[in-house]
Enzyme design. Structure first.
Site, short mmCIF file in Angstrom:
data_model
loop_
_atom_site.label_atom_id
_atom_site.label_comp_id
_atom_site.label_asym_id
_atom_site.label_seq_id
_atom_site.Cartn_x
_atom_site.Cartn_y
_atom_site.Cartn_z
N GLU A 1 0.88 -10.52 1.16
CA GLU A 1 1.64 -9.73 0.19
C GLU A 1 1.88 -10.51 -1.11
O GLU A 1 1.96 -9.92 -2.18
CB GLU A 1 2.98 -9.25 0.79
CG GLU A 1 2.85 -8.36 2.04
CD GLU A 1 1.92 -7.16 1.89
OE1 GLU A 1 1.75 -6.67 0.75
OE2 GLU A 1 1.34 -6.72 2.90
N GLU B 1 -6.83 -5.38 -2.71
CA GLU B 1 -7.01 -6.04 -1.41
C GLU B 1 -7.80 -7.35 -1.58
O GLU B 1 -7.58 -8.31 -0.83
CB GLU B 1 -7.72 -5.07 -0.45
CG GLU B 1 -7.52 -5.35 1.01
CD GLU B 1 -6.08 -5.34 1.50
OE1 GLU B 1 -5.18 -4.84 0.79
OE2 GLU B 1 -5.85 -5.88 2.59
ZN ZN Z 1 -3.08 -5.55 1.58
#
Ligand code: ZN
Length: 504
Positions: free
Chosen positions: A266, A295
């Site tokens: 995160e 991502e």
């Molecule tokens: Zn992620």
């Protein structure tokens, strides 16, 4: 000189951005601190605000403003302004092209979908979920028809998450991964060897876990004066603005690796948000690009950096000092191996980096089949289990551990799954380019000196905002388009050093 129309566009888009910031804070509050009793009231607040945002985004005056701007000579606009006009047009069209009736039915089905899915998963009863899934696929085909007329329906759904990327880009890349990773995983299984991870079992006090995670997140570069770290059921990165980024994790007393690596993951998302360009922060140009690129940033830190041998070497003494009773006999090398074990298992979110892509490819192939009608919804449990067998050599004992495990389809999020693995491939390509361009990357990781790495990502990716498509951004940064070979090489090299494969 800025045109009057452009000024008006900026005002309208900024207002939407402020409202979205409020929405995001409400969402964070709901997941992190809101008392359970407030659920209904919060749902009403969110729905009212969503209505206001939708009104603003579909306001005919915004459409008129865009049309007027498009009639002006584009030579008067700079790159950032052109991007804002283009992105505003894309969003406006997406919002206005979908009939209200369809928007409403999708929203209704999505909230109903979650409840139905939770119950079906709990009861291990796919047939309870199937009718809803069928309806959602119909609606998403209709949606594709309206949003992207003439485009293949599944491509349109992929575009929603990873714009400009189609099956023609993804399929050959996934075929390459299958050809290399399936035999690699098989040969790992054939060794019947697993690194010792007994020292990762035991009790790890939550306060110590939190202090460690906070330290590492800060070392990596997360700015706590423009962000927070809290606890939620599922870890996520949210917040209202690059100056207010909220990351979360969850703690289990018997497992500190999960929470630590969730924080690092995160933090990677958070650094992207905090690193956005200063100019036009409330305008589309500064926004993060796509799910896949986002991502790539979280996986870059989680896997390329924090799961590396060098990172483990740097932090091992700190980790050992945090949990001295558990890790007293362990070494940095043993720690590195223990956090990089590969084991075929049923659940995607618990999968390691080597088996993970196959979980994604399976879902991608199923979604493709659902949209081109080569797979029927009723056959899904069987199709799922056959593919699990083919790709990972295991068969889920229940649908709860198989086809019913993910929430994505219950909200109609088709085309989302590929972005996880595209992110992993991008991350590897970015890492490769970074090591070519920056000297001493490995030395810096081993020293725990992450500032040059963060600065490189800031400049090359975060500050590029939405100026380019993912394809163009990757080409500009790495000199080539999406290329799975770096990812394959990285995995082969890494895992043949951890497992006795006899490849080297
Ligand atoms: Zn992620």
């Amino acid at each position: 000189m800025t045109s009057v129309n452009y000024q008006s566009l900026v005002e309208k888009l900024s207002e939407v951005s402020y409202l979205n910031g409020v929405m995001s804070t409400l969402g964070w509050d709901q997941e992190v601190v809101m008392p359970i009793g407030a659920s209904e009231a919060r749902a009403q607040q969110i729905s009212a605000l969503a209505g206001v945002i939708h009104e603003r985004m579909t306001d005919p005056r915004l459409g008129d403003c865009l049309a007027a701007l498009e009639a002006e000579d584009s030579a008067y606009f700079d790159t950032l302004q052109i991007c804002n006009i283009r992105e505003a047009r894309r969003k406006y069209d997406l919002e206005t092209k979908i009939p209200k009736k369809l928007v409403k039915e999708m929203a209704g089905l999505s909230s109903q979908g979650h409840t139905v899915w939770v119950a079906a998963r709990r009861d291990n009863k796919f047939s309870d979920f199937a009718p809803l899934l069928k309806r959602f696929i119909e609606l998403k085909k209709e949606w594709a028809q309206c949003a992207f007329p003439g485009m293949d329906h599944y491509d349109a759904n992929i575009d929603n998450f990873e714009r400009g990327t189609t099956m023609a880009d993804i399929t050959p890349v996934f075929e390459r991964l299958k050809a290399e990773l399936i035999p690699l995983i098989q040969s790992i299984q054939d060794t019947h060897y697993q690194p010792d991870n007994s020292f990762l079992q035991g009790t790890f006090p939550v306060d110590k876990q939190e202090a460690l995670a906070r330290k590492i997140s800060k070392d990596i570069g997360f700015q706590f004066d423009c962000g927070r770290m809290d606890v939620s059921v599922h870890p996520f990165c949210g917040g209202s603005h690059p100056t207010d980024v909220r990351i979360t994790t969850r703690y289990q007393e018997n497992d500190f690796i999960e929470s630590l690596y969730a924080v690092i993951h995160e933090t990677g998302h958070g650094l992207y948000e905090q690193g956005r360009m200063l100019e036009g922060r409330d305008l589309p140009v500064s926004e993060s690009l796509t799910m896949g690129i986002h991502e790539s940033q979280s996986l870059f830190w989680e896997r390329m950096i924090a799961q590396s041998e060098l990172f483990c070497r740097h932090y091992f003494d700190t980790i050992k000092a945090t949990f001295p009773d558990n890790l007293q006999d362990a070494t940095a090398d043993a720690f590195y191996r223990a956090i990089n074990t590969c084991k075929a298992d049923f659940i995607r979110v618990e999968a390691d980096e080597l088996t993970y892509p196959l979980h994604i490819i399976l879902r991608y192939e199923i979604e493709k089949g659902l949209f081109d009608d080569s797979i029927a919804v009723d056959d899904l449990p069987e199709v799922w289990n056959d593919l699990m067998m083919k790709y990972l050599g295991i068969k889920p004992p229940t649908d709860t551990l198989g086809v019913l495990q993910d929430s994505h389809w219950s909200s109609g999020a088709f085309g989302y799954f590929p972005s996880y693995t595209l992110g992993a491939i991008y991350a590897c390509q970015f890492y490769q380019t970074m090591t070519n361009e920056l000297s001493d990357v490995e030395k810096n990781i081993e020293k725990g000196s992450f500032a040059p790495i963060k600065a490189w990502l800031n400049e090359k990716i975060h500050r590029q905002g939405s100026l380019f498509t993912p394809h163009d951004l990757v080409c500009r940064v790495t000199g080539e388009s999406l290329n799975p070979e770096y990812f394959i090489e990285y995995l082969k090299k890494k895992y043949s050093a951890i497992y006795p494969l006899g490849l080297e």
